[in-house]
Design a protein around this motif. Structure first.
Motif, PDB file in Angstrom:
ATOM      1  N   HIS A   1      -1.256 -19.927  -1.125  1.00 59.29           N
ATOM      2  CA  HIS A   1      -0.247 -18.912  -0.849  1.00 59.29           C
ATOM      3  C   HIS A   1      -0.776 -17.901   0.177  1.00 59.29           C
ATOM      4  CE1 HIS A   1       2.791 -15.846  -1.479  1.00 59.29           C
ATOM      5  NE2 HIS A   1       1.824 -14.992  -1.739  1.00 59.29           N
ATOM      6  N   HIS A   2      -2.010 -17.449  -0.004  1.00 61.64           N
ATOM      7  CA  HIS A   2      -2.574 -16.451   0.897  1.00 61.64           C
ATOM      8  C   HIS A   2      -2.677 -16.995   2.321  1.00 61.64           C
ATOM      9  CE1 HIS A   2      -4.822 -12.922   2.096  1.00 61.64           C
ATOM     10  NE2 HIS A   2      -5.671 -13.725   2.683  1.00 61.64           N
ATOM     11  N   ASP A   3      -3.108 -18.238   2.471  1.00 64.32           N
ATOM     12  CA  ASP A   3      -3.235 -18.833   3.804  1.00 64.32           C
ATOM     13  C   ASP A   3      -1.873 -18.945   4.484  1.00 64.32           C
ATOM     14  OD1 ASP A   3      -5.963 -19.041   3.472  1.00 64.32           O
ATOM     15  OD2 ASP A   3      -5.903 -21.149   2.882  1.00 64.32           O
ATOM     16  N   GLU A   4      -0.872 -19.357   3.734  1.00 65.59           N
ATOM     17  CA  GLU A   4       0.480 -19.472   4.298  1.00 65.59           C
ATOM     18  C   GLU A   4       0.999 -18.101   4.724  1.00 65.59           C
ATOM     19  OE1 GLU A   4       5.031 -20.287   2.865  1.00 65.59           O
ATOM     20  OE2 GLU A   4       3.427 -21.292   1.761  1.00 65.59           O
ATOM     21  N   ARG A   5       0.801 -17.099   3.879  1.00 63.18           N
ATOM     22  CA  ARG A   5       1.262 -15.749   4.215  1.00 63.18           C
ATOM     23  C   ARG A   5       0.516 -15.223   5.430  1.00 63.18           C
ATOM     24  NH1 ARG A   5       3.961 -12.455   0.921  1.00 63.18           N
ATOM     25  NH2 ARG A   5       5.143 -14.364   0.678  1.00 63.18           N
ATOM     26  N   THR A   6      -0.774 -15.495   5.527  1.00 61.65           N
ATOM     27  CA  THR A   6      -1.559 -15.063   6.680  1.00 61.65           C
ATOM     28  C   THR A   6      -1.003 -15.674   7.961  1.00 61.65           C
ATOM     29  OG1 THR A   6      -3.564 -14.737   5.376  1.00 61.65           O
ATOM     30  CG2 THR A   6      -3.859 -15.111   7.736  1.00 61.65           C
ATOM     31  N   GLU A   7      -0.675 -16.948   7.935  1.00 56.45           N
ATOM     32  CA  GLU A   7      -0.107 -17.613   9.112  1.00 56.45           C
ATOM     33  C   GLU A   7       1.225 -16.991   9.504  1.00 56.45           C
ATOM     34  OE1 GLU A   7      -1.564 -19.726  11.176  1.00 56.45           O
ATOM     35  OE2 GLU A   7      -3.341 -19.463   9.922  1.00 56.45           O
ATOM     36  N   ARG A   8       2.039 -16.649   8.522  1.00 50.68           N
ATOM     37  CA  ARG A   8       3.337 -16.023   8.811  1.00 50.68           C
ATOM     38  C   ARG A   8       3.159 -14.621   9.375  1.00 50.68           C
ATOM     39  NH1 ARG A   8       7.337 -16.073   4.249  1.00 50.68           N
ATOM     40  NH2 ARG A   8       8.731 -15.520   5.954  1.00 50.68           N
ATOM     41  N   VAL A   9       2.179 -13.880   8.874  1.00 55.05           N
ATOM     42  CA  VAL A   9       1.893 -12.543   9.402  1.00 55.05           C
ATOM     43  C   VAL A   9       1.432 -12.660  10.851  1.00 55.05           C
ATOM     44  CG1 VAL A   9       0.309 -10.568   9.240  1.00 55.05           C
ATOM     45  CG2 VAL A   9       1.424 -11.450   7.176  1.00 55.05           C
ATOM     46  N   LEU A  10       0.532 -13.577  11.130  1.00 54.83           N
ATOM     47  CA  LEU A  10       0.047 -13.761  12.498  1.00 54.83           C
ATOM     48  C   LEU A  10       1.174 -14.190  13.439  1.00 54.83           C
ATOM     49  CD1 LEU A  10      -3.401 -15.425  11.815  1.00 54.83           C
ATOM     50  CD2 LEU A  10      -2.967 -13.096  12.630  1.00 54.83           C
ATOM     51  N   ALA A  11       2.056 -15.046  12.979  1.00 56.19           N
ATOM     52  CA  ALA A  11       3.188 -15.473  13.798  1.00 56.19           C
ATOM     53  C   ALA A  11       4.094 -14.284  14.114  1.00 56.19           C
ATOM     54  CB  ALA A  11       3.970 -16.578  13.093  1.00 56.19           C
ATOM     55  N   ALA A  12       4.312 -13.419  13.135  1.00 56.62           N
ATOM     56  CA  ALA A  12       5.134 -12.226  13.356  1.00 56.62           C
ATOM     57  C   ALA A  12       4.470 -11.292  14.355  1.00 56.62           C
ATOM     58  CB  ALA A  12       5.388 -11.504  12.031  1.00 56.62           C
ATOM     59  N   VAL A  13       3.167 -11.088  14.227  1.00 58.16           N
ATOM     60  CA  VAL A  13       2.453 -10.228  15.172  1.00 58.16           C
ATOM     61  C   VAL A  13       2.511 -10.833  16.575  1.00 58.16           C
ATOM     62  CG1 VAL A  13       0.192  -9.316  15.826  1.00 58.16           C
ATOM     63  CG2 VAL A  13       0.952  -9.173  13.446  1.00 58.16           C
ATOM     64  N   ASP A  14       2.322 -12.114  16.698  1.00 55.05           N
ATOM     65  CA  ASP A  14       2.367 -12.761  18.006  1.00 55.05           C
ATOM     66  C   ASP A  14       3.746 -12.597  18.647  1.00 55.05           C
ATOM     67  OD1 ASP A  14      -0.264 -13.576  17.825  1.00 55.05           O
ATOM     68  OD2 ASP A  14       0.239 -15.615  17.159  1.00 55.05           O
ATOM     69  N   GLU A  15       4.783 -12.676  17.842  1.00 54.64           N
ATOM     70  CA  GLU A  15       6.151 -12.570  18.358  1.00 54.64           C
ATOM     71  C   GLU A  15       6.517 -11.137  18.716  1.00 54.64           C
ATOM     72  OE1 GLU A  15      10.647 -13.065  16.637  1.00 54.64           O
ATOM     73  OE2 GLU A  15       9.131 -14.457  15.940  1.00 54.64           O
TER      74      GLU A  15
ATOM     75  N   TYR B   1       1.399  -4.566   5.056  1.00 49.65           N
ATOM     76  CA  TYR B   1       0.278  -3.720   5.467  1.00 49.65           C
ATOM     77  C   TYR B   1      -1.045  -4.258   4.919  1.00 49.65           C
ATOM     78  CZ  TYR B   1      -3.075   0.001   5.771  1.00 49.65           C
ATOM     79  OH  TYR B   1      -4.215   0.710   6.012  1.00 49.65           O
ATOM     80  N   ALA B   2      -1.057  -4.685   3.666  1.00 52.43           N
ATOM     81  CA  ALA B   2      -2.292  -5.206   3.062  1.00 52.43           C
ATOM     82  C   ALA B   2      -2.807  -6.405   3.846  1.00 52.43           C
ATOM     83  CB  ALA B   2      -2.059  -5.577   1.602  1.00 52.43           C
ATOM     84  N   HIS B   3      -1.920  -7.286   4.258  1.00 54.53           N
ATOM     85  CA  HIS B   3      -2.336  -8.449   5.047  1.00 54.53           C
ATOM     86  C   HIS B   3      -2.811  -8.019   6.432  1.00 54.53           C
ATOM     87  CE1 HIS B   3      -1.353 -11.892   2.496  1.00 54.53           C
ATOM     88  NE2 HIS B   3      -0.367 -11.143   2.029  1.00 54.53           N
ATOM     89  N   LEU B   4      -2.096  -7.106   7.060  1.00 51.31           N
ATOM     90  CA  LEU B   4      -2.502  -6.624   8.377  1.00 51.31           C
ATOM     91  C   LEU B   4      -3.870  -5.953   8.311  1.00 51.31           C
ATOM     92  CD1 LEU B   4       0.942  -5.150   9.411  1.00 51.31           C
ATOM     93  CD2 LEU B   4      -0.177  -7.103  10.511  1.00 51.31           C
ATOM     94  N   ASP B   5      -4.068  -5.111   7.319  1.00 51.11           N
ATOM     95  CA  ASP B   5      -5.341  -4.410   7.155  1.00 51.11           C
ATOM     96  C   ASP B   5      -6.486  -5.402   6.930  1.00 51.11           C
ATOM     97  OD1 ASP B   5      -6.784  -1.845   6.863  1.00 51.11           O
ATOM     98  OD2 ASP B   5      -7.060  -2.513   4.788  1.00 51.11           O
ATOM     99  N   HIS B   6      -6.247  -6.401   6.118  1.00 49.52           N
ATOM    100  CA  HIS B   6      -7.261  -7.433   5.867  1.00 49.52           C
ATOM    101  C   HIS B   6      -7.635  -8.139   7.174  1.00 49.52           C
ATOM    102  CE1 HIS B   6      -9.387 -10.786   4.020  1.00 49.52           C
ATOM    103  NE2 HIS B   6      -8.598 -11.592   4.703  1.00 49.52           N
ATOM    104  N   LEU B   7      -6.624  -8.469   7.965  1.00 49.85           N
ATOM    105  CA  LEU B   7      -6.876  -9.174   9.219  1.00 49.85           C
ATOM    106  C   LEU B   7      -7.593  -8.288  10.239  1.00 49.85           C
ATOM    107  CD1 LEU B   7      -3.563 -11.199   9.382  1.00 49.85           C
ATOM    108  CD2 LEU B   7      -5.876 -12.125   9.063  1.00 49.85           C
ATOM    109  N   VAL B   8      -7.388  -6.983  10.175  1.00 53.72           N
ATOM    110  CA  VAL B   8      -8.154  -6.062  11.025  1.00 53.72           C
ATOM    111  C   VAL B   8      -9.620  -6.094  10.610  1.00 53.72           C
ATOM    112  CG1 VAL B   8      -8.564  -3.618  11.555  1.00 53.72           C
ATOM    113  CG2 VAL B   8      -6.241  -4.542  11.637  1.00 53.72           C
ATOM    114  N   HIS B   9      -9.866  -6.029   9.303  1.00 56.93           N
ATOM    115  CA  HIS B   9     -11.247  -6.044   8.807  1.00 56.93           C
ATOM    116  C   HIS B   9     -11.954  -7.372   9.086  1.00 56.93           C
ATOM    117  CE1 HIS B   9     -11.409  -2.105   6.972  1.00 56.93           C
ATOM    118  NE2 HIS B   9     -10.154  -2.297   6.599  1.00 56.93           N
ATOM    119  N   GLU B  10     -11.186  -8.442   9.207  1.00 56.88           N
ATOM    120  CA  GLU B  10     -11.752  -9.749   9.542  1.00 56.88           C
ATOM    121  C   GLU B  10     -11.934  -9.929  11.049  1.00 56.88           C
ATOM    122  OE1 GLU B  10     -12.739 -12.347   7.432  1.00 56.88           O
ATOM    123  OE2 GLU B  10     -12.602 -10.747   5.940  1.00 56.88           O
ATOM    124  N   GLY B  11     -11.465  -8.970  11.836  1.00 54.65           N
ATOM    125  CA  GLY B  11     -11.613  -9.048  13.285  1.00 54.65           C
ATOM    126  C   GLY B  11     -10.559  -9.879  13.986  1.00 54.65           C
TER     127      GLY B  11
END
Length: 67
Positions: A1-15, A45-55
């Protein structure tokens, strides 16, 4: 679930880049009502913040973009 949500968050940011948590929430969950209006952006926000901390993402004054 987390991996799928991460991909969707990244797709939204890219768009939408730069993307705010509110915009990412709308992409993930569509129109929200009542208490969900707070929960959706909070989860985004939690997913975005996590992805910031992961670089993976960077936070700018206008929103989040790929790092």
């Amino acid at each position: 679930h987390h991996d799928e949500r991460t991909e969707r968050v990244l797709a939204a940011v890219d768009e939408l880049a730069p993307a705010t948590p509110w915009e990412v929430s709308a992409e993930l969950f569509g129109d929200l009502s009542r208490i969900h209006v707070l929960h959706g952006p909070g989860e985004a926000y939690a997913h975005l913040d996590h992805l910031v901390h992961e670089g993976v993402l960077a936070e700018t004054s206008d929103g989040y973009v790929r790092a």
